[in-house]
Design a protein around this motif. Sequence first.
Motif, mmCIF file in Angstrom:
data_model
loop_
_atom_site.group_PDB
_atom_site.id
_atom_site.type_symbol
_atom_site.label_atom_id
_atom_site.label_comp_id
_atom_site.label_asym_id
_atom_site.label_seq_id
_atom_site.Cartn_x
_atom_site.Cartn_y
_atom_site.Cartn_z
ATOM 1 N N LYS A 14 -92.183 39.248 -12.423
ATOM 2 C CA LYS A 14 -91.150 37.853 -12.868
ATOM 3 C C LYS A 14 -90.234 38.386 -13.958
ATOM 4 N N GLY A 15 -89.080 37.841 -13.793
ATOM 5 C CA GLY A 15 -88.178 38.147 -15.097
ATOM 6 C C GLY A 15 -88.018 39.378 -15.507
ATOM 7 N N GLU A 16 -87.893 39.860 -16.644
ATOM 8 C CA GLU A 16 -87.673 41.074 -17.048
ATOM 9 C C GLU A 16 -88.708 41.947 -16.736
#
Length: 396
Positions: free
Chosen positions: A85-87
């Motif tokens: 997820k995300g970064e």
Amino acid sequence: MKKILSMLCLLVALKGMAQEEIAFNNAAWQASLDQAAKENKLVFLDCYTSWCSPCKWMEKNVFNVPVVYNYYNQHFINTKLDMEKGEGIALRQKYNVQSFPTYLFINSKGEVVHRTGSRMSVEEFLEEAHMATDPDRSMSSLSARYNAGERSVPFLLNYYLAVNRSDRRTAEKIAEEISAKITDADLNSPLGWKVIKNISRSGDDRLGKYYLANQAQFTSYAGQEERDALTDRLISSTLYPKIYAGDEKGFFEGLQHFKLSKSPIRQKQAVMLAAEWYQHQGNAKEYVKLTDGAMKGILKTDAEKLSFLARRLNGKREADPKTAAFLPQAYKMAKKAAVLEPEEYSIQSTFGWVCLTMKKKEEGLVAARKARKLADAETSKIQKLAQELVDELEKL
């Protein structure tokens, strides 16, 4: 006024309780690097996923131990990111994270100083932190020195320990160098003990043979329990190849080390090894005789080992032709284990799968539904497997 003071005290108490673990921040990745530069610290990055069972185990059993969180909170900027997820997605690619958990110690420039991973004990996890903060033992420092040509045995051992959890190929290469370089005279020393304990794999390799032939030399370097554990590991490792090669004489001669011991731990290992022999040989009659005796004796209350034996025999949805004759015994062991440990997910799940293979729908559904309920405390991947078992049994 009293109510306000009470609330303030409660908040302070809750805040104190919340800090009794590694204090992970919720900052963006660059902010963590900036903070590391400002405080002259490394970033400790916990690379995890939502379905990673060892990740959750570490949180429950290691991250919340005072000696661990005190050291990590004092020496690192701690952050954690879901690698899906995300970064986390970009960082997973940047740092080549392929297994979970992976633990990275990164400087403020974004460079990996030390790398490790997997489930560990408190002592092991703390030692990785000590290596990361020690310029003479961190992975990046040792790698540079190795590439510059340094090859002393103490150095090679430190390098092996630094990369063993994160780069097995390099670790095995270094282990071979150590084994070839260290002399017998050096083996009879504290350094030699450390080399043998960490690098020997079997009683058939050079280091293992030396240790088994000279165990009395090591009494001043390690306690009895630690030496016994190494002896058992080395002898077990020599027996498995004999099982697969069908070396009956060699196997049962080696098995005496465990079978004749007064130690319950070794007696249990004797049963597990003998069971593996009879299963591999397809000898259901002797297998049943062995495990029936164990269920009345040494494994009478050992749900974990009984369940493990049952799992080794079970082909899940359909019976494996190689172990079909063993399935009634798998059912018996799995059922006993489920009675002994009714609140253990893996044990209930094993019994459910055995029942599915043997088409025992009603008993299987009871175990499967119990396992599904227990799976709520596990990862989403395990929950999916538990539900799959329930669905398969309902189709019978």
